[in-house]
Write an enzyme that holds these catalytic residues in place. Structure first.
Site, PDB file in Angstrom:
ATOM      1  N   MET A   1       0.851  -1.190   0.000  1.00  0.00           N
ATOM      2  CA  MET A   1       0.000   0.000   0.000  1.00  0.00           C
ATOM      3  C   MET A   1       0.893   1.248   0.000  1.00  0.00           C
ATOM      4  O   MET A   1       0.464   2.335   0.389  1.00  0.00           O
ATOM      5  CB  MET A   1      -0.925  -0.007   1.211  1.00  0.00           C
ATOM      6  CG  MET A   1      -1.897  -1.191   1.153  1.00  0.00           C
ATOM      7  SD  MET A   1      -3.410  -0.915   2.081  1.00  0.00           S
ATOM      8  CE  MET A   1      -2.761  -0.638   3.702  1.00  0.00           C
TER       9      MET A   1
ATOM     10  N   GLY B   1      11.407  -2.761   5.175  1.00  0.00           N
ATOM     11  CA  GLY B   1      10.658  -4.026   5.251  1.00  0.00           C
ATOM     12  C   GLY B   1      10.119  -4.414   3.871  1.00  0.00           C
ATOM     13  O   GLY B   1      10.279  -5.553   3.417  1.00  0.00           O
ATOM     14  N   HIS B   2       9.485  -3.436   3.175  1.00  0.00           N
ATOM     15  CA  HIS B   2       8.981  -3.732   1.822  1.00  0.00           C
ATOM     16  C   HIS B   2      10.147  -4.078   0.894  1.00  0.00           C
ATOM     17  O   HIS B   2      10.038  -4.963   0.047  1.00  0.00           O
ATOM     18  CB  HIS B   2       8.269  -2.505   1.241  1.00  0.00           C
ATOM     19  CG  HIS B   2       7.044  -2.082   1.990  1.00  0.00           C
ATOM     20  ND1 HIS B   2       6.988  -0.936   2.739  1.00  0.00           N
ATOM     21  CD2 HIS B   2       5.824  -2.665   2.094  1.00  0.00           C
ATOM     22  CE1 HIS B   2       5.790  -0.811   3.266  1.00  0.00           C
ATOM     23  NE2 HIS B   2       5.059  -1.846   2.907  1.00  0.00           N
TER      24      HIS B   2
ATOM     25  N   LYS C   1       5.296 -10.171   9.282  1.00  0.00           N
ATOM     26  CA  LYS C   1       4.737  -9.345  10.356  1.00  0.00           C
ATOM     27  C   LYS C   1       3.213  -9.474  10.364  1.00  0.00           C
ATOM     28  O   LYS C   1       2.588  -9.574  11.408  1.00  0.00           O
ATOM     29  CB  LYS C   1       5.130  -7.874  10.197  1.00  0.00           C
ATOM     30  CG  LYS C   1       4.574  -7.007  11.324  1.00  0.00           C
ATOM     31  CD  LYS C   1       5.121  -5.633  11.311  1.00  0.00           C
ATOM     32  CE  LYS C   1       4.472  -4.751  10.294  1.00  0.00           C
ATOM     33  NZ  LYS C   1       3.054  -4.448  10.585  1.00  0.00           N
TER      34      LYS C   1
ATOM     35  N   LEU D   1       9.306  -2.930  11.526  1.00  0.00           N
ATOM     36  CA  LEU D   1       9.085  -1.823  10.590  1.00  0.00           C
ATOM     37  C   LEU D   1       7.634  -1.837  10.110  1.00  0.00           C
ATOM     38  O   LEU D   1       7.094  -2.888   9.778  1.00  0.00           O
ATOM     39  CB  LEU D   1      10.014  -1.960   9.380  1.00  0.00           C
ATOM     40  CG  LEU D   1      11.472  -1.597   9.583  1.00  0.00           C
ATOM     41  CD1 LEU D   1      12.217  -1.646   8.256  1.00  0.00           C
ATOM     42  CD2 LEU D   1      11.609  -0.216  10.184  1.00  0.00           C
ATOM     43  N   SER D   2       7.040  -0.660  10.082  1.00  0.00           N
ATOM     44  CA  SER D   2       5.658  -0.515   9.614  1.00  0.00           C
ATOM     45  C   SER D   2       5.470   0.933   9.173  1.00  0.00           C
ATOM     46  O   SER D   2       6.031   1.849   9.790  1.00  0.00           O
ATOM     47  CB  SER D   2       4.691  -0.810  10.764  1.00  0.00           C
ATOM     48  OG  SER D   2       3.407  -0.313  10.452  1.00  0.00           O
ATOM     49  N   SER D   3       4.674   1.124   8.135  1.00  0.00           N
ATOM     50  CA  SER D   3       4.386   2.495   7.677  1.00  0.00           C
ATOM     51  C   SER D   3       3.687   3.256   8.791  1.00  0.00           C
ATOM     52  O   SER D   3       3.744   4.481   8.861  1.00  0.00           O
ATOM     53  CB  SER D   3       3.474   2.461   6.456  1.00  0.00           C
ATOM     54  OG  SER D   3       3.944   1.511   5.541  1.00  0.00           O
TER      55      SER D   3
END
Ligand code: PAF
Length: 297
Positions: A30, A36-37, A148, A183-185
């Protein structure tokens, strides 16, 4: 790097690549890309000739009170990161991806009811439907998703199996910040004092892993210690802390035996929006091997 916005053009490109005997590795996202991506991009690269990333903030997986409007959309930065990581193609459709009213849904039943599914009704139906659309648009051989989102990965594997998608669904390990936060947006949306408390999740996973390694098998005792560790982050509000069987996500038995998923979701205050929170998730598979299951030396 090619950027395509129309589904029809992507399908034509997929047919050409397949016709040349080349394989496609897909990384659905997204956007708001981070390391991470990009680790998913690397994993796709190791499995396919071409790596394609999709960027689409999918409205159907957000609930009415969730952060769809606040979700970051740094399109130019995302494209720069993809180019720098050697991505071959980005598919970035606009809202017309769901054009003309949408009536068809793909729903993985029981697997999506507990954990995140309990607090986010309709969320996984939105994910499995959009990923079906992306699979039909990009025709990949392999698709890579992060571990995750463990329940999402389990649901997508099940969907691919149940619907006979000729796509290998691959999971890639969680990538963490130096302090252990996954890690996360959404990390960017945390209030700074909440961000300082976010390592409570990974600390709780570490505590549980140590307990199991030291021989503890009682589900309730392990969960009590996990909750006590999470409670040290007083800004956090725990949505769930659960032990489950990793494949079908059934509740773990009273006494753990074999691999067991510890899954956590905690809400922390957001930096913007009166009373708004950011929901962080994390998980780890704990290996509760009994003496009878140990490999003989
Ligand atoms: O994991 C995500 O970013 C999303 O749920 C996905 C798989 C791209 C579907 O919108």
């Amino acid at each position: 790097m090619q950027v395509i916005e129309e589904t029809r053009r992507l399908q034509e490109r997929a047919d050409r690549v397949r016709g040349e005997g080349r394989t496609i590795g897909l990384v659905p996202t997204m956007g708001a890309l981070h390391e991470g991506h990009l680790s998913l991009v690397d994993a796709a690269r190791s499995k396919a000739d071409e790596v394609w990333v999709t960027i689409f903030v999918n409205p159907t997986q957000f609930g009415p009170d969730e952060d769809l409007d606040r979700y970051p959309r740094p399109r130019d930065a995302d494209l720069r990161l993809c180019r720098a990581r050697g991505v071959d193609l980005v598919f970035a459709p606009d809202a017309s991806f769901y054009a003309g009213g949408h009536e068809t849904w793909v729903d993985v039943a029981d697997l999506t009811r507990p954990l995140c599914g309990a607090g986010r009704p309709g969320h996984f139906r939105g994910v499995t439907t959009v990923v079906t659309k992306l699979f039909l648009a990009a025709k990949p051989h392999v698709a890579v998703f992060g571990e995750k989102d463990f329940q999402q990965l389990a649901a997508l594997r099940r969907m691919a199996r149940d619907l006979n998608f000729d796509v290998e669904v691959v999971g890639a390990p969680i990538v963490r910040e130096p302090d252990g936060v996954a890690l996360s947006s959404r990390n960017l949306l945390l209030r700074s004092d909440a961000r300082a408390q976010a390592p409570a999740l990974v600390r709780s996973l570490d505590v549980a892993e140590r307990l199991v390694r030291d021989g503890m098998r009682s589900r309730e005792e392990i969960l009590a210690r996990v909750r006590a560790e999470l409670a040290r982050a007083d800004l956090g509000c725990v949505e769930y802390a659960e032990l489950r069987e990793p494949e079908g996500l059934a509740p773990a038995p009273d006494l753990l035996s074999g691999p067991t998923l510890l899954a956590l979701a905690v809400h922390f205050p957001a930096s913007a929006g009166e009373g708004a929170t950011v929901r962080l998730i994390d998980n780890r598979v704990l290996y509760a091997t009994n003496p009878s299951q140990e490999t003989p030396r």
